[in-house]
Design a protein around this motif. Sequence first.
Motif, PDB file in Angstrom:
ATOM      1  N   LEU A  15       0.828  -1.205   0.000  1.00 17.88           N
ATOM      2  CA  LEU A  15       0.000   0.000   0.000  1.00 17.88           C
ATOM      3  C   LEU A  15       0.865   1.258   0.000  1.00 17.88           C
ATOM      4  O   LEU A  15       0.511   2.251  -0.659  1.00 17.88           O
ATOM      5  CB  LEU A  15      -0.968   0.007   1.188  1.00 17.88           C
ATOM      6  CG  LEU A  15      -1.958   1.175   1.223  1.00 17.88           C
ATOM      7  CD1 LEU A  15      -2.754   1.293  -0.077  1.00 17.88           C
ATOM      8  CD2 LEU A  15      -2.883   1.024   2.414  1.00 17.88           C
TER       9      LEU A  15
ATOM     10  N   VAL B 106       1.811   1.885  -3.531  1.00 18.88           N
ATOM     11  CA  VAL B 106       0.682   2.458  -4.268  1.00 18.88           C
ATOM     12  C   VAL B 106       0.523   3.934  -3.922  1.00 18.88           C
ATOM     13  O   VAL B 106       0.342   4.780  -4.806  1.00 18.88           O
ATOM     14  CB  VAL B 106      -0.619   1.676  -3.970  1.00 18.88           C
ATOM     15  CG1 VAL B 106      -1.834   2.376  -4.571  1.00 18.88           C
ATOM     16  CG2 VAL B 106      -0.515   0.246  -4.499  1.00 18.88           C
TER      17      VAL B 106
ATOM     18  N   GLN C 250       0.177   7.001  -6.435  1.00 20.25           N
ATOM     19  CA  GLN C 250      -1.104   7.615  -6.767  1.00 20.25           C
ATOM     20  C   GLN C 250      -1.692   8.516  -5.689  1.00 20.25           C
ATOM     21  O   GLN C 250      -2.831   8.956  -5.828  1.00 20.25           O
ATOM     22  CB  GLN C 250      -2.112   6.550  -7.222  1.00 20.25           C
ATOM     23  CG  GLN C 250      -2.626   5.612  -6.167  1.00 20.25           C
ATOM     24  CD  GLN C 250      -3.469   4.506  -6.783  1.00 20.25           C
ATOM     25  OE1 GLN C 250      -2.965   3.722  -7.577  1.00 20.25           O
ATOM     26  NE2 GLN C 250      -4.744   4.439  -6.433  1.00 20.25           N
TER      27      GLN C 250
ATOM     28  N   ASP D  32      -6.607  -4.255  -3.312  1.00 20.29           N
ATOM     29  CA  ASP D  32      -7.243  -4.027  -4.616  1.00 20.29           C
ATOM     30  C   ASP D  32      -8.301  -2.929  -4.548  1.00 20.29           C
ATOM     31  O   ASP D  32      -8.414  -2.102  -5.459  1.00 20.29           O
ATOM     32  CB  ASP D  32      -7.846  -5.325  -5.147  1.00 20.29           C
ATOM     33  CG  ASP D  32      -6.795  -6.335  -5.591  1.00 20.29           C
ATOM     34  OD1 ASP D  32      -5.612  -5.938  -5.765  1.00 20.29           O
ATOM     35  OD2 ASP D  32      -7.148  -7.521  -5.741  1.00 20.29           O
TER      36      ASP D  32
ATOM     37  N   LYS E  17      -6.479   0.384  -4.404  1.00 18.11           N
ATOM     38  CA  LYS E  17      -5.868   0.707  -5.700  1.00 18.11           C
ATOM     39  C   LYS E  17      -6.887   1.310  -6.666  1.00 18.11           C
ATOM     40  O   LYS E  17      -6.531   2.089  -7.541  1.00 18.11           O
ATOM     41  CB  LYS E  17      -5.278  -0.550  -6.347  1.00 18.11           C
ATOM     42  CG  LYS E  17      -3.981  -1.014  -5.789  1.00 18.11           C
ATOM     43  CD  LYS E  17      -3.553  -2.268  -6.557  1.00 18.11           C
ATOM     44  CE  LYS E  17      -2.249  -2.827  -6.097  1.00 18.11           C
ATOM     45  NZ  LYS E  17      -1.892  -4.050  -6.855  1.00 18.11           N
TER      46      LYS E  17
ATOM     47  N   SER F  27      -8.874   7.017  -6.301  1.00 17.04           N
ATOM     48  CA  SER F  27      -7.932   8.043  -6.751  1.00 17.04           C
ATOM     49  C   SER F  27      -8.250   9.356  -6.044  1.00 17.04           C
ATOM     50  O   SER F  27      -9.293   9.498  -5.413  1.00 17.04           O
ATOM     51  CB  SER F  27      -7.997   8.217  -8.272  1.00 17.04           C
ATOM     52  OG  SER F  27      -9.286   8.648  -8.654  1.00 17.04           O
TER      53      SER F  27
ATOM     54  N   TYR G  95      -6.423   5.622   2.305  1.00 19.94           N
ATOM     55  CA  TYR G  95      -5.046   5.225   2.636  1.00 19.94           C
ATOM     56  C   TYR G  95      -4.748   5.519   4.101  1.00 19.94           C
ATOM     57  O   TYR G  95      -4.252   4.656   4.837  1.00 19.94           O
ATOM     58  CB  TYR G  95      -4.051   5.960   1.729  1.00 19.94           C
ATOM     59  CG  TYR G  95      -2.616   5.832   2.191  1.00 19.94           C
ATOM     60  CD1 TYR G  95      -1.892   4.672   1.925  1.00 19.94           C
ATOM     61  CD2 TYR G  95      -1.991   6.849   2.905  1.00 19.94           C
ATOM     62  CE1 TYR G  95      -0.583   4.535   2.364  1.00 19.94           C
ATOM     63  CE2 TYR G  95      -0.689   6.718   3.340  1.00 19.94           C
ATOM     64  CZ  TYR G  95       0.010   5.561   3.064  1.00 19.94           C
ATOM     65  OH  TYR G  95       1.306   5.426   3.507  1.00 19.94           O
TER      66      TYR G  95
END
Length: 168
Positions: A47, A50, A54, A102, A105, A108, A116
């Motif tokens: 994570l 990621v 992003q 997932d 991810k 956004s 997050y």
Amino acid sequence: MTRAVPATLALLLAALPFTAQAADRVSDADKAFVAMVSQGGMFEVALGTVAAQQGSTQDIKDQGTTEAHDHALVGDTLKSITAAAKLDVAVDLDAAFTKKLDALKALSGPAFDKAYLLAMEDIHAKDGAAFAKEAKGGSDQALRAFASETHRIVERHIGELKAIGPVQ
């Protein structure tokens, strides 16, 4: 210099009987601790990676980079300890963590940042409690020392997460 090699070899050979019996001296509670925190650590690395890519703010990207870096090092240390103790540790995320990763991810922008932070606060709270418990009551000295040191890292990460504050 040549005397150091035989001395090192002698130390390694002397440790072999201890290492061969290491899995026997690790309690079931220690094994459960290892299983739990290895999954949590792999999740934090994944994570964090990621988030570094992003995250919608530099704070999230930087914190993600820190997570991925620190927990990769923690994971390497845990792998060394478990290898010496002849303990098997999963090398892949389990289904629950994979599903959670997932889902994150797929987000956004600010929605990702908020999710997050919530996910990292949750995993740090759970793993932090496990590290604190192991540091105080684990049956294996190497795991106790590892837990104590890693608990300090987790506490630092919790502070960093709180410093970012809530994402709007």
